[in-house]
Motif scaffolding. Structure first.
Motif, PDB file in Angstrom:
ATOM      1  N   UNK A 120      35.753  47.018  49.895  1.00  0.00           N
ATOM      2  CA  UNK A 120      35.510  45.970  48.895  1.00  0.00           C
ATOM      3  C   UNK A 120      34.150  45.316  49.106  1.00  0.00           C
ATOM      4  N   UNK A 121      33.772  45.089  50.367  1.00  0.00           N
ATOM      5  CA  UNK A 121      32.454  44.516  50.633  1.00  0.00           C
ATOM      6  C   UNK A 121      31.344  45.483  50.226  1.00  0.00           C
ATOM      7  N   UNK A 122      31.577  46.775  50.441  1.00  0.00           N
ATOM      8  CA  UNK A 122      30.586  47.777  50.044  1.00  0.00           C
ATOM      9  C   UNK A 122      30.444  47.827  48.526  1.00  0.00           C
ATOM     10  N   UNK A 123      31.568  47.765  47.817  1.00  0.00           N
ATOM     11  CA  UNK A 123      31.524  47.782  46.347  1.00  0.00           C
ATOM     12  C   UNK A 123      30.754  46.593  45.799  1.00  0.00           C
ATOM     13  N   UNK A 124      30.846  45.444  46.482  1.00  0.00           N
ATOM     14  CA  UNK A 124      30.137  44.249  46.018  1.00  0.00           C
ATOM     15  C   UNK A 124      28.625  44.416  46.109  1.00  0.00           C
ATOM     16  N   UNK A 125      28.160  45.329  46.959  1.00  0.00           N
ATOM     17  CA  UNK A 125      26.725  45.514  47.138  1.00  0.00           C
ATOM     18  C   UNK A 125      26.124  46.666  46.374  1.00  0.00           C
ATOM     19  N   UNK A 126      26.935  47.388  45.603  1.00  0.00           N
ATOM     20  CA  UNK A 126      26.417  48.529  44.834  1.00  0.00           C
ATOM     21  C   UNK A 126      25.643  48.023  43.615  1.00  0.00           C
ATOM     22  N   UNK A 127      24.458  48.563  43.330  1.00  0.00           N
ATOM     23  CA  UNK A 127      23.699  48.134  42.146  1.00  0.00           C
ATOM     24  C   UNK A 127      24.506  48.335  40.864  1.00  0.00           C
ATOM     25  N   UNK A 128      24.336  47.396  39.943  1.00  0.00           N
ATOM     26  CA  UNK A 128      25.129  47.422  38.718  1.00  0.00           C
ATOM     27  C   UNK A 128      24.827  48.642  37.858  1.00  0.00           C
ATOM     28  N   UNK A 157      35.443  45.273  35.292  1.00  0.00           N
ATOM     29  CA  UNK A 157      36.595  45.068  36.181  1.00  0.00           C
ATOM     30  C   UNK A 157      36.288  45.606  37.574  1.00  0.00           C
ATOM     31  N   UNK A 158      35.709  46.807  37.623  1.00  0.00           N
ATOM     32  CA  UNK A 158      35.347  47.393  38.916  1.00  0.00           C
ATOM     33  C   UNK A 158      34.296  46.555  39.631  1.00  0.00           C
ATOM     34  N   UNK A 159      33.420  45.915  38.868  1.00  0.00           N
ATOM     35  CA  UNK A 159      32.340  45.150  39.471  1.00  0.00           C
ATOM     36  C   UNK A 159      32.812  43.817  40.043  1.00  0.00           C
ATOM     37  N   UNK A 160      33.743  43.150  39.370  1.00  0.00           N
ATOM     38  CA  UNK A 160      34.140  41.804  39.816  1.00  0.00           C
ATOM     39  C   UNK A 160      35.368  41.814  40.724  1.00  0.00           C
ATOM     40  N   UNK A 161      36.064  42.945  40.829  1.00  0.00           N
ATOM     41  CA  UNK A 161      37.230  42.991  41.720  1.00  0.00           C
ATOM     42  C   UNK A 161      36.882  42.607  43.159  1.00  0.00           C
ATOM     43  N   UNK A 162      35.777  43.128  43.736  1.00  0.00           N
ATOM     44  CA  UNK A 162      35.448  42.704  45.103  1.00  0.00           C
ATOM     45  C   UNK A 162      35.241  41.200  45.232  1.00  0.00           C
ATOM     46  N   UNK A 163      34.635  40.570  44.221  1.00  0.00           N
ATOM     47  CA  UNK A 163      34.410  39.124  44.266  1.00  0.00           C
ATOM     48  C   UNK A 163      35.736  38.383  44.300  1.00  0.00           C
ATOM     49  N   UNK A 216      29.288  36.374  36.795  1.00  0.00           N
ATOM     50  CA  UNK A 216      28.801  37.756  36.931  1.00  0.00           C
ATOM     51  C   UNK A 216      28.907  38.493  35.596  1.00  0.00           C
ATOM     52  N   UNK A 217      29.990  38.266  34.864  1.00  0.00           N
ATOM     53  CA  UNK A 217      30.177  38.925  33.568  1.00  0.00           C
ATOM     54  C   UNK A 217      29.099  38.470  32.587  1.00  0.00           C
TER      55      UNK A 217
END
Length: 295
Positions: A120-128, A157-163, A216-217
């Motif tokens: 989850x922390x890694x997903x939060x750092x992936x470029x949009x 949804x995939x982008x904000x789930x880690x947050x 973020x959205x």
């Protein structure tokens, strides 16, 4: 007597401030960095407002872009942004909060939990933009959703789930363990304890997670260019519009700026700044209000 006098002089010397050049230099550097950050922030805000607010009027906010009518309104983009926020949160919030409850309250601490948290922390750092490419290929092509609001929402949804997951986890950890032990000690079930004690105690943090996700959205553009497209048609109905292309405010800002239409672009930027400020103020207000209720 002499020993006591020496001791007193030593104590006084210890209490005296020693002026070291390095300390003064570090203090100056810290204050300079803080002042520079604030100055840059206010400069950007003032510049955007000066350039953007003169272009914001009722016609700008209530009409659609039209070459025939010569209007550059942003009403469809406002509605598309609201669609995107609603659909994304409707899917992501229960999944994110549920995942955080499982990881914090049910799962045993071990390698699997650590791998999930690391992921989850890694997903939060992936470029949009990578999320956008994945969403275009998977949701747009594989699932045949094309350029549509729903494809963009699923990508977000995939982008904000880690947050939501990580922020909710930290909120759950702030609830004292004594509450859990006391509730279980009087014979209540674990789910009843979570529902009536843990979640109300963690509510300010959960609200903060949701509002951060909204921020973020609202501010996302790269991922949505590949998934929801740049359509600016007025929605005829809710469910039908979900399958149509629709540009959010940030995407519309990008398209105007790319065409060299700087005035409407700055107008949208001013609207976005106001939205972000309102979101931040709302976050602080709700956190303080629910925090005081739970004390």
């Amino acid at each position: 007597m002499r020993n006591s006098a020496e001791k007193l002089s030593n104590d006084i010397s210890l209490m005296k401030k020693k002026h070291r050049p390095k300390d003064a230099a570090q203090k100056f550097a810290i204050y300079a960095c803080a002042i520079l950050t604030v100055v840059i922030l206010f400069y950007l805000l003032i510049y955007i407002m000066i350039r953007g607010l003169p272009n914001v009027n009722w016609e700008f906010l209530s009409t659609a872009p039209s070459a025939l009518n010569k209007t550059v309104g942003i009403l469809p983009s406002i509605l598309n942004t609201l669609y995107m926020i609603g659909i994304t949160l409707l899917i992501a919030t229960p999944i994110g909060v549920g995942a955080a409850i499982f990881l914090n309250e049910y799962a045993k601490r071990g390698k699997i939990v650590k791998i999930i948290e690391f992921t989850t922390e890694t997903l939060a750092g992936i470029p949009s933009v990578l999320y956008g490419l994945f969403g275009a290929l998977f949701f747009g092509v594989t699932l045949a959703l094309g350029y549509s609001i729903i494809a963009g929402a699923l990508t977000l949804v995939l982008m904000i789930l880690p947050i939501i997951v990580r922020t909710t986890q930290e909120a759950l950890k702030t609830v004292p363990n004594e509450y859990r032990e006391g509730a279980l000690g009087i014979g209540t079930t674990k789910w009843h304890m979570i529902r009536t004690i843990i979640l109300p105690g963690a509510l300010p943090g959960i609200i903060t997670a949701v509002i951060l996700a909204i921020g973020r959205i609202v501010g996302e553009s790269a991922a949505l260019l590949f998934t929801s497209g740049i359509g600016t048609n007025m929605p005829a109905n809710f469910f039908g519009h979900m399958m149509e292309s629709g540009a959010t405010l940030t995407v519309q800002l990008y398209t105007y700026a790319a065409k060299g239409q700087n005035e409407p672009a700055f107008g949208i930027a001013a609207v976005l700044v106001i939205i972000v400020l309102v979101i931040n103020l709302l976050t602080n207000y709700l956190s303080k209000r629910f925090g005081n209720k739970n004390k």
